[in-house]
Enzyme design. Structure first.
Site, PDB file in Angstrom:
ATOM      1  N   ASP A 131       0.818  -1.226   0.000  1.00  0.00           N
ATOM      2  CA  ASP A 131       0.000   0.000   0.000  1.00  0.00           C
ATOM      3  C   ASP A 131       0.847   1.269   0.000  1.00  0.00           C
ATOM      4  OD1 ASP A 131      -2.577  -0.770  -0.045  1.00  0.00           O
ATOM      5  OD2 ASP A 131      -3.020  -0.428   2.063  1.00  0.00           O
ATOM      6  N   CYS A 185     -18.245 -14.791  -9.228  1.00  0.00           N
ATOM      7  CA  CYS A 185     -19.405 -14.136  -8.599  1.00  0.00           C
ATOM      8  C   CYS A 185     -20.723 -14.601  -9.218  1.00  0.00           C
ATOM      9  CB  CYS A 185     -19.299 -12.614  -8.740  1.00  0.00           C
ATOM     10  SG  CYS A 185     -18.041 -11.882  -7.682  1.00  0.00           S
ATOM     11  N   CYS A 188     -24.665 -13.436  -8.408  1.00  0.00           N
ATOM     12  CA  CYS A 188     -24.762 -12.907  -7.036  1.00  0.00           C
ATOM     13  C   CYS A 188     -24.633 -11.376  -7.020  1.00  0.00           C
ATOM     14  CB  CYS A 188     -23.653 -13.536  -6.191  1.00  0.00           C
ATOM     15  SG  CYS A 188     -23.570 -12.885  -4.515  1.00  0.00           S
ATOM     16  N   CYS A 191     -23.205  -8.319  -2.137  1.00  0.00           N
ATOM     17  CA  CYS A 191     -22.415  -7.192  -1.617  1.00  0.00           C
ATOM     18  C   CYS A 191     -23.044  -5.869  -2.037  1.00  0.00           C
ATOM     19  CB  CYS A 191     -20.962  -7.285  -2.081  1.00  0.00           C
ATOM     20  SG  CYS A 191     -20.761  -7.450  -3.857  1.00  0.00           S
ATOM     21  N   CYS A 210     -18.872   5.757   0.413  1.00  0.00           N
ATOM     22  CA  CYS A 210     -18.349   4.590   1.155  1.00  0.00           C
ATOM     23  C   CYS A 210     -18.019   4.929   2.619  1.00  0.00           C
ATOM     24  CB  CYS A 210     -17.102   4.052   0.456  1.00  0.00           C
ATOM     25  SG  CYS A 210     -16.417   2.600   1.250  1.00  0.00           S
ATOM     26  N   CYS A 236     -15.208  -0.299   7.342  1.00  0.00           N
ATOM     27  CA  CYS A 236     -16.508  -0.936   7.099  1.00  0.00           C
ATOM     28  C   CYS A 236     -16.270  -2.348   6.562  1.00  0.00           C
ATOM     29  CB  CYS A 236     -17.307  -0.117   6.090  1.00  0.00           C
ATOM     30  SG  CYS A 236     -18.860  -0.881   5.584  1.00  0.00           S
ATOM     31  N   CYS A 239     -19.954  -5.113   3.208  1.00  0.00           N
ATOM     32  CA  CYS A 239     -20.008  -5.877   1.945  1.00  0.00           C
ATOM     33  C   CYS A 239     -19.188  -7.168   2.039  1.00  0.00           C
ATOM     34  CB  CYS A 239     -19.597  -5.022   0.755  1.00  0.00           C
ATOM     35  SG  CYS A 239     -18.012  -4.181   0.909  1.00  0.00           S
ATOM     36  N   CYS A 243     -20.666 -11.352   1.642  1.00  0.00           N
ATOM     37  CA  CYS A 243     -20.151 -12.195   0.550  1.00  0.00           C
ATOM     38  C   CYS A 243     -20.163 -13.678   0.939  1.00  0.00           C
ATOM     39  CB  CYS A 243     -18.725 -11.759   0.209  1.00  0.00           C
ATOM     40  SG  CYS A 243     -18.009 -12.681  -1.156  1.00  0.00           S
TER      41      CYS A 243
END
Ligand code: SF4
Ligand code: SF4
Length: 303
Positions: A131, A185, A188, A191, A210, A236, A239, A243
């Protein structure tokens, strides 16, 4: 001068495992044209909100050779962080922030891996990232076969789900490469449906909507009236919790009852206690005033 050397992928993966990584994959270092287009569209929509640093070095984000001219490969590694127990009631803290900040931990592990490889291959050259540079961890992890990017835009690893941190080495070796994983996915939309603010779009996460952005990156005194923090005061996980690929997570970090109690009391603590609780964790990124702002915002959402 071409400084690349060959090292077997099996050797690198074995050393990555010995260094403590849960999974490791390798991809050829090349320019990511489709990522560039996607990222430019995301920026043009203003979905980075006030994170203006994301508008810089866009060329480097899509081309590891601009980070290391001799780059031949990207080695991607992941470490799971699923805690052994979770906060049971709001206010919530994102699970990655329960314990020690992963940036330092993974960087140290990556440097250990570099040192180990250099013992056997002295001309091995690598830059380590967590990061900390304009490189997309998720995209490279996906290219390295470590998982696929779900509709919530996070990497899903078949063993760790989304509860993982990613690091990478951009390096000068040639080796056998992994095959990227197909998206699993299907139809689906759990999320997307779970997000209280509709932040998940076809063009990526809209940070303006967000909770993770507003609780951490937004330094304003007041948060927008139409944002629901969903009980969260730092980050958070909503989501991720929705999943299905996170349904049977394997706990990777042991959390004591005492630590859970500390975190569960975060809604009523004073500043010195907050400083103590956040020490060496990702929560170091917010001030006490942001914490209290987020607590108040959740209370107002309930009214
Ligand atoms: S982290 Fe929270 S607010 Fe952000 S997209 Fe996921 S559910 Fe929505
Ligand atoms: S919740 Fe469903 S759509 Fe979203 S990432 Fe997980 S599997 Fe994909």
């Amino acid at each position: 001068m071409n400084t690349s050397l060959y090292i077997p992928a099996s050797y690198i993966k074995e050393k990555a495992k010995e260094a403590g990584f849960d999974d490791c994959g390798i991809a050829q270092a090349e320019q990511l044209h489709s990522f560039s287009e996607h990222y430019s569209r995301w920026l043009s929509l203003g979905y980075n909100a006030n994170m203006h640093y994301m508008e810089q070095n866009t060329d480097k984000r899509a081309n590891p050779k601009l980070l290391l001219p001799e780059a031949e490969s990207v080695i991607s590694v992941v470490v799971g962080y699923k805690p052994s127990q979770q906060i049971s009631r709001p206010p919530f803290v994102a699970q990655y922030a329960y314990t020690e900040d992963y940036h330092k931990k993974i960087k140290t592990m990556l440097f250990c891996l570099i040192n180990t490889i250099q013992t056997d291959y002295p001309t091995f050259k690598a830059n380590a990232y967590v990061d900390t540079a304009p490189i997309s961890d998720k995209i490279w992890a996906q290219r390295c076969g470590l998982g696929w990017i779900g509709k919530h835009t996070l990497l899903i690893n078949t063993k760790l789900g989304t509860w993982l941190n990613i690091g990478e080495l951009v390096c000068n070796i040639k080796t056998e490469y992994d095959t990227p994983m197909n998206i699993r996915c299907g139809e689906c939309t759990k999320c997307i449906d779970s997000c209280p603010n509709g932040a998940i779009t076809d063009s990526g996460i809209n940070a303006n909507r967000c909770i993770a952005y507003h609780t951490i990156e937004n330094k304003a005194e007041q948060l927008p009236a139409d944002i629901n923090l969903g009980g969260y005061v730092f980050g958070c996980d909503i989501c991720q919790k929705a999943c299905p690929h996170n349904a049977h997570p394997q706990a990777k970090i042991e959390i004591s009852d005492e630590r859970i109690k500390q975190l569960e009391n975060i809604g009523t603590i004073d500043e010195p206690t907050f400083r103590k609780i956040r020490k060496n964790t990702a929560m170091d990124r917010i001030k006490y005033t942001q914490l209290t702002r987020n607590i108040d915002k959740n209370k107002n959402n309930k009214k």
